[in-house]
Design an enzyme around this catalytic site. Sequence first.
Site, PDB file in Angstrom:
ATOM      1  CD  GLU A 133      25.516  30.150  25.303  1.00 58.89           C
ATOM      2  OE1 GLU A 133      26.417  30.512  26.085  1.00 58.89           O
ATOM      3  OE2 GLU A 133      25.757  29.666  24.171  1.00 58.89           O
ATOM      4  CE  LYS A 179      30.603  34.896  29.303  1.00 58.39           C
ATOM      5  NZ  LYS A 179      30.668  33.433  29.077  1.00 58.39           N
ATOM      6  CD  GLU A 203      30.860  28.090  29.841  1.00 57.22           C
ATOM      7  OE1 GLU A 203      30.653  26.859  29.891  1.00 57.22           O
ATOM      8  OE2 GLU A 203      31.227  28.678  28.810  1.00 57.22           O
ATOM      9  CG  ASP A 208      34.079  33.619  28.400  1.00 57.94           C
ATOM     10  OD1 ASP A 208      33.344  33.762  29.394  1.00 57.94           O
ATOM     11  OD2 ASP A 208      33.648  33.316  27.266  1.00 57.94           O
ATOM     12  CG  ASP A 228      35.043  30.205  26.315  1.00 59.30           C
ATOM     13  OD1 ASP A 228      33.965  30.653  25.882  1.00 59.30           O
ATOM     14  OD2 ASP A 228      35.100  29.295  27.182  1.00 59.30           O
ATOM     15  CB  SER A 229      32.652  32.313  21.323  1.00 57.90           C
ATOM     16  OG  SER A 229      32.927  33.687  21.520  1.00 57.90           O
TER      17      SER A 229
HETATM   18  O1  KIV Z   1      32.239  32.836  24.688  1.00 55.89           O
HETATM   19  C1  KIV Z   1      31.326  33.608  24.392  1.00 55.89           C
HETATM   20  O2  KIV Z   1      31.368  34.326  23.394  1.00 55.89           O
HETATM   21  C2  KIV Z   1      30.164  33.641  25.246  1.00 55.89           C
HETATM   22  C3  KIV Z   1      28.931  34.208  24.640  1.00 55.89           C
HETATM   23  C4  KIV Z   1      28.238  33.141  23.883  1.00 55.89           C
HETATM   24  C5  KIV Z   1      28.074  34.839  25.632  1.00 55.89           C
HETATM   25  O3  KIV Z   1      30.192  33.181  26.352  1.00 55.89           O
END
Ligand code: KIV
Length: 273
Positions: free
Chosen positions: A190, A121, A123, A92, A53-54
């Site tokens: 992270e 993934k 958080e 994500d 989600d970056s």
């Molecule tokens: O969103 C993302 O790219 C991430 C990385 C920073 C691991 O979670």
Amino acid sequence: MSAQSETSAKKITLRKLQARKQAGEKIVCLTAYDTSFAKLIDAAEVDIVLVGDSLGMVVQGLDTTLPVSVDDMLYHSQLVRRGVQHALLMVDMPFLSYTTVAAALENAGRFMKRAGAEMVKLEGGEDQKDIVSALRTHGIPVCAHLGLQPQRVHKLGGYRVQGREASAAEHMLHEAQVLQDAGADMMLLECVPATLAKKISEELTIPVIGIGAGSDCDGQILVLYDILGISPGRNPRFAHNFLSDAGSVAGAIQAYTDAVRTGHFPSPEQSFE
Ligand code: KIV
């Protein structure tokens, strides 16, 4: 060997990642957001491609990842899927897309069914154990994400290293174990002090992937645009511009892959104490 069996021999699976950890072989991960970059990353034999989600920050130009939607993630995951043959595709779960078991199953299911995601993934710590457990029950592989959690940036008061104080370090180790017990298949740390990340990597049986977490994790991940140095104003200390020496995008991705596999990345200067 037929083309088909060659493909399956190179295909990265959870079992192979687990075997890498046991053999002490580093796992290489990188983010991607579209087909062309995904093809270059897959060609370099990166193990895991994360549609992070970056993308909110590096592709959409936002200040945080919070506005990224499930539809945004689905769209970019579908693009990346077209470029990835061998790597394991991880997606994500964006902000507030897993607040209930029903929402988590619905949204993770969309990524798996419509974009071919092989792992999601999310958080969060101990508070996510029921979500992780429900995903496990339904056969959805999960990577948990501890340490700096960008979706909680406002709660954390900024993008800062997590787990420096002894009590916070102890709590993070506890949360990592709870999430593993709940069924997480992998852990991402992270911006965590290198000594703490080492301890968590040693204590957990699942692979631990670091970003700004020192060289003793079982693997490393970076944001693609950071290894290419193409996000103006974004220069995280834990990243490295591999493009300036390599001279081509494919060369930069290969140099990053080699540096992680051989343990040359990250250096102490790219880690935190
Ligand atoms: O969103 C993302 O790219 C991430 C990385 C920073 C691991 O979670």
